[in-house]
Scaffold this active site. Structure first.
Site, short mmCIF file in Angstrom:
data_model
loop_
_atom_site.label_atom_id
_atom_site.label_comp_id
_atom_site.label_asym_id
_atom_site.label_seq_id
_atom_site.Cartn_x
_atom_site.Cartn_y
_atom_site.Cartn_z
CB CYS A 107 -1.52 -2.61 -8.01
SG CYS A 107 -0.58 -2.96 -6.35
CB CYS A 111 6.32 -0.45 -5.21
SG CYS A 111 5.04 0.37 -4.68
CB CYS A 156 6.82 -2.25 -9.68
SG CYS A 156 5.52 -2.84 -9.57
CB CYS A 181 2.39 5.34 -10.37
SG CYS A 181 2.34 6.84 -9.74
S1 SF4 Z 1 4.27 0.59 -8.03
FE1 SF4 Z 1 3.89 -1.65 -8.03
S2 SF4 Z 1 3.58 -2.37 -6.01
FE2 SF4 Z 1 3.51 -0.11 -6.02
S3 SF4 Z 1 1.35 0.50 -6.24
FE3 SF4 Z 1 2.21 0.09 -8.50
S4 SF4 Z 1 1.95 -1.82 -9.02
FE4 SF4 Z 1 1.44 -1.73 -6.71
#
Ligand code: SF4
Length: 239
Positions: free
Chosen positions: A127, A208, A211, A234
């Protein structure tokens, strides 16, 4: 441009160039690092990448004070808190930033890989790759360098960052790396910078919504990020 800069550019490998700049600016303040990076060393080919999160106002204000036309890349993952999107609009206007770019995931890739918008439940790395890493890679095409807001007190790999890095593709400038939480708070107060609305609800680091959680007393700044897993970053800062 000074002769010293031209010599540095013409004869030095990127890793050595970053190392030399870090040594030269070892005791410099953030303003001096940014002025060198934006106006001289990487002039016309540098962007700030900002999440418009809990501590972002300080670096955005510093960059605006040096050059408000500096491109600012905001990765709109489509998973941000509504408060972040509102804060992004208000803060950019307040600081007079003239080139804030909202970067979304590729539409076709998102439809193919995350048609229901719930990839984060199954695979946070995939993601983040879809919604942050690949969009940033595209957004940084044409830039030779970017500015980050990472600080040593965030812990983990951030504890030993230099002011200037070479990641194999771009130079990265970390003007706040030696700042403490007290430095951040003092700068925000001195310039009357608005806080992200979630900070007072216990979010010292904001990503986000799926998360990110509020932290308890005594937890680290980033303890609320991907807190149900070992994930700590990330992926945009992976070399
Ligand atoms: S922080 Fe969570 S929702 Fe945002 S891009 Fe990464 S996995 Fe996806």
């Amino acid at each position: 441009m000074t002769a010293a800069v031209l010599k540095l550019r013409g004869e030095t490998a990127p890793e050595d160039r970053a190392r030399a700049l870090s040594a030269e600016y070892a005791d410099a303040d953030a303003q001096a690092i940014l002025e060198r990076a934006i106006r001289e060393e990487f002039a016309g080919e540098i962007a700030l990448v900002s999440s418009f999160g809990a501590e972002s106002a300080v670096l955005l204000h510093l960059v605006a004070s040096v050059a408000p036309e500096t491109p600012v890349i905001f990765l709109d993952t489509q998973k941000h808190f509504a408060q972040t999107l509102s804060y992004r609009r208000k803060l950019a206007a307040r600081l007079g930033l003239t080139d804030v770019r909202d970067i979304l995931p590729d539409t076709e890739e998102a439809a193919a890989q995350d048609p229901n918008g719930d990839l984060w439940r199954r695979d946070t790395d995939a993601c983040c790759d879809l919604r942050k890493v690949r969009p940033l890679k595209t957004a940084l095409d044409g830039f030779g360098s970017w500015i980050t807001g990472r600080k040593a007190f965030h812990g983990g790999e951030r504890m030993h960052l230099p002011a200037f890095e070479w990641n194999g593709r771009h130079f990265k400038v970390n003007p706040l790396v030696r700042w403490t939480p007290e430095d951040v708070a003092e700068y925000r107060a001195r310039h009357d910078l608005p806080a992200h609305p979630l900070v007072e609800q216990g979010y010292p680091s904001i990503g986000c919504w799926p998360c990110t959680r509020a932290v308890e007393d005594g937890e680290g700044v980033r303890a609320g990020r991907w807190s149900n897993s070992d994930k700590a970053e990330c992926g945009i800062h992976v070399r």
